[in-house]
Design a protein around this motif. Structure first.
Motif, short mmCIF file in Angstrom:
data_model
loop_
_atom_site.label_atom_id
_atom_site.label_comp_id
_atom_site.label_asym_id
_atom_site.label_seq_id
_atom_site.Cartn_x
_atom_site.Cartn_y
_atom_site.Cartn_z
N SER A 159 30.74 37.22 34.80
CA SER A 159 31.52 36.47 35.78
C SER A 159 32.42 37.40 36.59
N ILE A 160 32.88 36.88 37.72
CA ILE A 160 33.84 37.64 38.52
C ILE A 160 35.15 37.79 37.74
N ALA A 161 35.50 36.79 36.94
CA ALA A 161 36.70 36.90 36.11
C ALA A 161 36.61 38.13 35.20
N GLU A 162 35.42 38.39 34.66
CA GLU A 162 35.25 39.58 33.81
C GLU A 162 35.39 40.87 34.60
N VAL A 163 34.94 40.86 35.86
CA VAL A 163 35.11 42.03 36.73
C VAL A 163 36.60 42.29 36.93
N ILE A 164 37.35 41.23 37.18
CA ILE A 164 38.79 41.36 37.39
C ILE A 164 39.47 41.84 36.11
N ARG A 165 39.10 41.29 34.96
CA ARG A 165 39.68 41.74 33.68
C ARG A 165 39.39 43.22 33.44
N SER A 166 38.17 43.63 33.72
CA SER A 166 37.78 45.03 33.55
C SER A 166 38.60 45.93 34.48
N ALA A 189 36.26 41.46 50.08
CA ALA A 189 36.69 41.58 48.68
C ALA A 189 35.78 40.77 47.76
N VAL A 190 35.43 39.57 48.19
CA VAL A 190 34.55 38.72 47.38
C VAL A 190 33.18 39.38 47.24
N LYS A 191 32.68 39.93 48.34
CA LYS A 191 31.38 40.62 48.30
C LYS A 191 31.43 41.79 47.33
N GLU A 192 32.53 42.56 47.37
CA GLU A 192 32.66 43.70 46.47
C GLU A 192 32.74 43.25 45.01
N LEU A 193 33.44 42.16 44.75
CA LEU A 193 33.49 41.63 43.38
C LEU A 193 32.11 41.19 42.92
N GLU A 194 31.37 40.54 43.78
CA GLU A 194 30.02 40.09 43.43
C GLU A 194 29.10 41.29 43.18
N GLU A 195 29.24 42.34 44.00
CA GLU A 195 28.43 43.55 43.80
C GLU A 195 28.78 44.22 42.47
N LEU A 196 30.07 44.31 42.16
CA LEU A 196 30.48 44.90 40.88
C LEU A 196 29.97 44.07 39.70
N LYS A 197 30.01 42.76 39.83
CA LYS A 197 29.51 41.88 38.77
C LYS A 197 28.05 42.21 38.46
N LYS A 198 27.29 42.37 39.52
CA LYS A 198 25.86 42.68 39.35
C LYS A 198 25.66 44.09 38.80
N GLU A 199 26.34 45.07 39.42
CA GLU A 199 26.18 46.47 39.00
C GLU A 199 26.62 46.71 37.56
N LEU A 200 27.69 46.03 37.15
CA LEU A 200 28.22 46.21 35.80
C LEU A 200 27.59 45.25 34.79
N ASP A 201 26.73 44.37 35.28
CA ASP A 201 26.06 43.37 34.44
C ASP A 201 27.07 42.54 33.65
N LEU A 202 28.09 42.07 34.36
CA LEU A 202 29.12 41.23 33.74
C LEU A 202 28.80 39.77 34.01
#
Length: 72
Positions: free
Chosen positions: A30-37, A15-28
């Motif tokens: 922080s991980i907190a922003e990924v979760i908010r999104s 799950a952490v790896k997926e959050l980190e990948e989404l952070k990079k892919e979405l150019d956000l």
């Protein structure tokens, strides 16, 4: 805006790896922003489901469509 509340959660390595990948892919920033999104997207989908609307994915190349089914 409501006062922010800090929470602690334990996630699997996957799950952490997926959050980190989404952070990079979405150019956000922080991980907190990924979760908010993710929360915003899920809320949108839930509201549309409650309104009786379908969520349809359309392949831009083939024009094929697929309806997404949500279960409670």
């Amino acid at each position: 805006m409501a006062k922010a509340k800090k929470i602690n959660i334990t996630l699997s390595e996957k799950a952490v790896k997926e959050l980190e990948e989404l952070k990079k892919e979405l150019d956000l920033p922080s991980i907190a922003e990924v979760i908010r999104s993710s929360i915003s997207i899920n809320k949108f989908l839930q509201v549309e489901k409650e309104r009786g609307n379908d969520i349809v994915l359309r392949n831009r190349k083939t024009k094929g469509e697929r309806t997404i089914i949500f279960h409670k």
